[in-house]
Structures are given as structure tokens and as C-alpha cells.
Design an enzyme around this catalytic site. Structure first.
Site, short mmCIF file in Angstrom:
data_model
loop_
_atom_site.label_atom_id
_atom_site.label_comp_id
_atom_site.label_asym_id
_atom_site.label_seq_id
_atom_site.Cartn_x
_atom_site.Cartn_y
_atom_site.Cartn_z
N THR B 125 47.23 43.58 34.91
CA THR B 125 47.46 44.44 36.07
C THR B 125 48.95 44.78 36.18
O THR B 125 49.31 45.95 36.36
CB THR B 125 46.98 43.74 37.36
OG1 THR B 125 45.56 43.66 37.32
CG2 THR B 125 47.40 44.51 38.59
N ASN B 204 35.78 47.72 30.75
CA ASN B 204 35.39 46.39 31.21
C ASN B 204 33.97 46.33 31.74
O ASN B 204 33.38 45.26 31.80
CB ASN B 204 36.38 45.90 32.28
CG ASN B 204 36.50 46.89 33.41
OD1 ASN B 204 36.44 48.10 33.21
ND2 ASN B 204 36.66 46.39 34.61
N GLN B 232 40.46 44.14 27.40
CA GLN B 232 39.12 43.76 26.93
C GLN B 232 39.00 43.85 25.41
O GLN B 232 37.98 43.47 24.85
CB GLN B 232 38.07 44.67 27.57
CG GLN B 232 38.01 44.59 29.07
CD GLN B 232 37.40 43.30 29.58
OE1 GLN B 232 36.82 42.53 28.82
NE2 GLN B 232 37.54 43.05 30.86
N SER B 252 46.03 40.89 28.35
CA SER B 252 45.76 39.88 29.37
C SER B 252 45.50 38.53 28.70
O SER B 252 44.87 38.48 27.65
CB SER B 252 44.55 40.30 30.20
OG SER B 252 44.20 39.25 31.07
N GLY B 253 45.97 37.46 29.30
CA GLY B 253 45.80 36.14 28.71
C GLY B 253 44.39 35.60 28.88
O GLY B 253 43.79 35.08 27.95
N CYS B 378 36.44 42.78 40.43
CA CYS B 378 37.23 43.31 41.54
C CYS B 378 36.34 43.97 42.58
O CYS B 378 36.64 43.96 43.77
CB CYS B 378 38.24 44.33 41.05
SG CYS B 378 38.97 43.93 39.49
#
Lengths: 89, 454
Positions: B125, B204, B232, B252-253, B378
Site C-alpha cells: 500500500t 487480487n 500478488q 508486499s512481504g 479490505c
């Protein structure tokens, strides 16, 4: 064997990895570890170059230590079992 | 059991009523009255199960469990090496810095980048925010146009919304029914004013892969910066930022079996992409993202990237096997199941299915032994159908009945079988209760019915 890693050493490494993987408290990690170890040994079955064998053996040793430590950590923070684990009881 | 049923059945009825009342019909209510739910408890309608225990995890697009090997790499930095990686005056700082730089190399080598082009952030994000807002604002004096798609992640869309408030022009490209953008449409959307194109690599919600390499080539030829959200896709498919002409990429981790709270941004140095930083501070990460780099998390991200590079082929083959098995099982027993998104240009670990004549929320409730979602995490709190499904032109009723099945590295064959069986059982049960399904079985085309107004 010129690689310095004998067949017996490889076999006992396999057995050790499987035995330690069995100790993961988490169902998913346990299934994955067992499957991954089995598949990795199968994949490298035909390896003949001593250097490559040595490299894979070292990787296995490294992973054995990781599995031992992580299984111990997982054991300290156990959770309730999964639905699927309770099915066959 | 009846207490449970009494609680849930009215909820299902309510949901059914709400759905039908929006179309203004009285028929559904009438049909239900003919078949009141009796306490005699037909086994077919029973949602009572003997199963107990934690639910199975099938939401790998929301987040993935951390791989034990990743945690193992992180532990020393939680326990022993706590130095600030930016401390240059003592050994504590140096050892942390070395670990951070190693992680930077691990991330870079997975995507064919130079380590200097990797910036650590708090997650995808933040990376998306820095990319979209940062590029747009930096080049604002000359260029005030950004192109994105309608199926982007909320953080890209919201960043664009914020830019609109600042006077930027944003083009939200539509996507085809398969979820993939039309390159010609993209080309015609590009103007000399355009500074950035932001299109996600893998969606996603529906898992479709965009033609990133083609988009990259197009953007390069038009001298527009190309940002892609690869949260993703990272570690799941081969990515080469140079071959694909990617200028900025979000990572993203916690979607690559790494820790939560960490991510990375790839930002090209040649030709140089400049961004206006969002966060002011000590000027860490080449001034683009101030704030102390969290050593343990970054080490985890690095380890996760290296691991997923090593395991990519193995994991991918596994995903294909599992998803094929799941789809075969479902399609052998159920009809009127629609897969949302392109079946070929897709990541196999994400399967989004619409079960016609079944209300998605009721199905999710019935499948309480499985951790599933109807869309992105989300938006999972709202009952609104997903905007991604609306963008690909899914009918309102089908969008309401969609469920996303996410497989991961640790998903077992037994779990897939269990999930498929439960899904089949409950879809059949819910359809058996549905008056609409009964009408379909009798050969009535629901779409042709003139629902009477009242």
C-alpha cells in the site's frame, strides 16, 4: 565416493529430515516439510557430480537445523487442531 | 442444532428477501411460505456438522502464513542483533546494515534489478502510494495525467482519487469480461500529458494476469512511466523488470510467505524515475522513504524472496495441480458455476467462482470450517458486490454469489478435497432451498420473468 558424501550419509540425512519434519505441530507445515523433503530427494536422485551432491547435502544440513528450531518454536505456540485433523479420530 | 438453525435460517431468508426486494417482487416471499422451514429438520437442509477444530485456510490472496524458514532467518535480528541499520558509528549498526543490504540484494535478484533500485517500505500500500502520488506530483508541472484500470487495488484507486482532488486528470481503463485490459484502449488513452500508467500484474480478486511486458513496451515507446502492483505476482511467476520495461513495482512481504508490515518498491535508476516522497524525515532509503528500516522484517522479506525464487517452479506446479483438482471436483458435481476472470491468463492459486442461485454470504456462513472470502479482505466487511466483478461485467446476482478460493504453498490435497466436498454439499443444500433454483430446474428462464411491482 569422491564427493565425500557417502550413500549411507545421504540416507541417514533423509531419515533425519523426515523424522524431524514429523515434529511440526502445525498440520500445514508438517505436511509441507514431509512432502518437500521427499520431493527434493527424489528430484536430486540422479545427481552424479560430486560438487553438486555436496552442495545439496549442505543445504539439507542447513534445513535440518531450521526444521529442528522451527518445530521447537511451533511446539511452544500450539493451537487447536484443524478440522481436517480431527476427521479421522 | 435447532438453535443454530433458527439463528441462521432467518438470516438467509432476510438476505434472500433483501436481494429480491431490490427487484421488487412478491413471488419469492410467497414460495417461501409454501415451504416453511420446519423443525423436523430434513437432513438435506441441516447445516449441523460433526466437524470441530480450526477452519482450513483458503484465503492466500489476503495474506499467507509465514514460512518457518523465513521466521528462522528473522529470529536472530529479533533476539540478538538489534542495532539501528543507519547507525554508522558502531558494530551494532554495521551488522544490521549488512543484513539489510543482503536482503536488498535478495529482493533485487528475484526481479532482475540492481539492489540500489530497491526501497523498503511498510507494504505494498505504501509502495503504491509513493509510486502513484510520488510520480504524479513530481512531474506535475509538465504532466498532469495518470492512467490506471478499474480493477486496481483500493490503494491505487484511492491514491488516484486523491490526485483528482489536486487537479490531476485520471483515466480509469475498463477491462474486458475476462478481466484483461485492451492494449489499443490503453494506447489511445495515453497523451503527451500522461506521466504514469499504473496497472497491476495479477489481480487480487480474480487472479488474472495482465500483459505486463506488452504494456511496458508500449509505455516505454511513449516515454510514460509504468508502475505495476506485483503484490500478488511476486515470487509466483518470473518477473524481470528490464525485460518487462517496468519502471516502478510494488512488492508486499506477507503475500510471499514473509512477515506482515514490510514491503518494497522497485524504482528504476536508468532512465531515472523521480518521486516526491510522501513521508518527511531522516532521508533514509535514498530520501524516498524516511524512517528507520525495520531490520528483522526486511531480513524476512529478503529471505522470503530468495526462497520463493528457489521454490517458484515447485510451487507453481503444485498450484496448477491443486487448482485443477479443485475445479474438476466442483464441475463434476455442480452446474451453473462460473469462473470469474480469464481461465488461461491467470494465477492458478486464485480461483474466483460464482455459484448461480446461491447467495454468497449464506454459502460463506455455511462453509464455516473453511476460511474463505468473497473478495478482497479490505472490502470483506461490506455486503456490496465487489467492484472488480462489476468491472468485468458480472451480473449483479452472480457478483453476489462469488467466492474466492486461494491456495498456497502449505495447502494440502486433503484440504482441497475437503473444501470441494463441503462446497458441493452446501451449494446443493442452498439451491434446494432456493425458489429460483426450482424455477430454473422447471425450465423457467429467470431473466425473462417480469417481476410484478407492488
Amino acid at each position: 565416493m569422491s564427493s565425500g558424501v557417502s550413500k549411507t550419509q545421504i540416507l541417514s540425512m533423509y531419515k533425519l529430515l523426515m523424522r524431524e519434519s514429523q515434529k511440526f505441530a502445525n498440520y500445514n507445515f508438517r505436511s509441507y516439510a514431509l512432502r518437500r523433503v521427499r520431493d527434493a530427494f527424489k528430484e536430486n536422485k540422479s545427481l552424479s557430480e560430486p560438487k553438486a551432491i555436496k552442495k545439496e547435502f549442505e543445504y539439507a544440513k542447513e534445513n535440518l537445523n531450521i526444521i529442528r528450531r522451527q518445530a521447537a518454536i511451533g511446539d511452544m505456540y500450539r493451537t487447536e487442531k484443524l478440522v481436517i485433523e480431527n476427521l479421522n479420530q | 442444532m435447532f438453535r443454530l438453525a433458527n439463528k441462521i435460517i432467518p438470516a438467509i431468508n432476510k438476505a434472500l428477501l433483501q436481494r429480491s426486494s431490490s427487484k421488487g417482487n412478491g413471488i419469492v416471499v410467497l414460495l417461501q411460505a409454501q415451504r416453511p422451514f420446519s423443525d423436523k429438520g430434513n437432513e438435506q437442509f441441516s447445516i449441523k456438522t460433526e466437524d470441530y477444530g480450526r477452519p482450513l485456510y483458503f484465503d492466500a490472496q489476503a495474506t499467507t502464513p509465514m514460512d518457518p524458514r523465513v521466521l528462522d532467518a528473522m529470529m536472530p535480528y529479533f533476539v540478538s542483533y538489534y542495532g539501528n541499520p543507519h547507525s554508522r558509528t558502531h558494530a551494532y549498526g554495521w551488522e544490521s546494515e549488512a543484513a539489510v543490504e543482503k536482503a536488498r540484494e535478495q529482493v533485487a535478484s528475484l526481479i532482475g534489478a540492481d539492489p540500489k533500485e530497491i526501497i523498503f517500505t511498510s507494504g505494498a500500500t505504501e509502495s503504491n502510494n509513493i509510486s502513484v502520488k510520488g510520480v504524479a506530483r513530481f512531474y506535475a508541472p509538465r504532466k498532469k495525467h495518470v492512467v490506471t484500470t478499474q480493477i486496481e487495488h483500493k490503494c491505487v484507486l484511492d491514491s488516484c482519487r486523491a490526485l483528482e482532488g489536486e487537479g490531476f486528470k485520471i483515466t480509469y481503463l475498463p477491462v474486458g469480461p475476462n478481466g484483461i485490459i485492451d492494449l489499443k484502449e490503453l494506447e489511445s488513452a495515453l497523451t503527451p500529458e500522461t506521466s504514469l500508467v499504473s496497472i497491476m500484474m495479477v489481480n487480487n480478486e480474480i487472479g488474472v494476469k495482465q500483459p505486463v511486458a506488452e504494456i511496458g513496451a508500449l509505455c516505454r515507446s511513449k516515454k510514460v512511466f509504468f508502475h505495476t502492483d506485483a503484490a500478488q505476482a511476486m515470487g509466483k511467476m518470473p518477473i524481470d523488470v528490464n525485460k518487462m520495461n517496468i519502471d516502478l513495482m510494488s512488492i508486499s512481504g506477507h503475500k510471499v510467505y514473509g512477515p506482515k508490515g514490510v514491503g518494497a518498491l522497485y524504482i528504476r535508476r536508468r532512465p531515472r524515475v523521480r518521486v516526491e516522497p510522501i513521508q518527511s524525515g531522516g532521508g533514509q532509503e535514498r530520501g524516498m522513504r524516511s524512517g528507520t528500516v525495520p531490520t528483522p522484517l526486511v531480513v524476512g522479506l529478503g529471505a522470503a524472496c530468495e526462497l520463493s525464487g528457489r521454490e517458484m517452479a515447485y510451487d507453481h506446479a503444485r498450484m496448477e495441480k491443486l487448482s485443477q483438482r479443485f475445479l474438476d471436483k466442483i464441475s463434476s458435481k455442480l452446474t451453473h458455476v462460473i469462473r470469474n476472470g480469464d481461465p488461461i491468463h491467470t494465477y492458478p492459486g486464485c480461483i474466483n467462482l460464482s455459484f448461480a442461485y446461491v447467495e454468497g454470504e449464506s454459502l460463506l456462513m455455511a462453509l464455516k470450517d473453511i476460511a474463505l472470502s468473497s473478495g478482497s479482505a479490505c472490502t470483506s466487511a461490506s455486503l456490496e458486490p465487489s467492484y472488480v466483478l462489476r468491472a468485468i461485467g458480472t451480473d449483479e446476482d452472480l457478483a453476489h454469489s462469488s467466492i474466492r478460493f486461494g491456495f498456497g504453498r502449505f495447502t494440502t490435497v486433503e484440504e482441497v478435497d475437503y473444501t470441494a466436498e463441503k462446497t458441493i454439499k452446501h451449494v446443493e443444500r442452498l439451491r434446494e432451498m432456493s425458489p429460483l433454483w426450482e424455477m430454473v430446474q422447471e425450465g423457467v428462464d429467470i431473466k425473462t420473468i417480469q417481476w410484478s411491482q407492488h
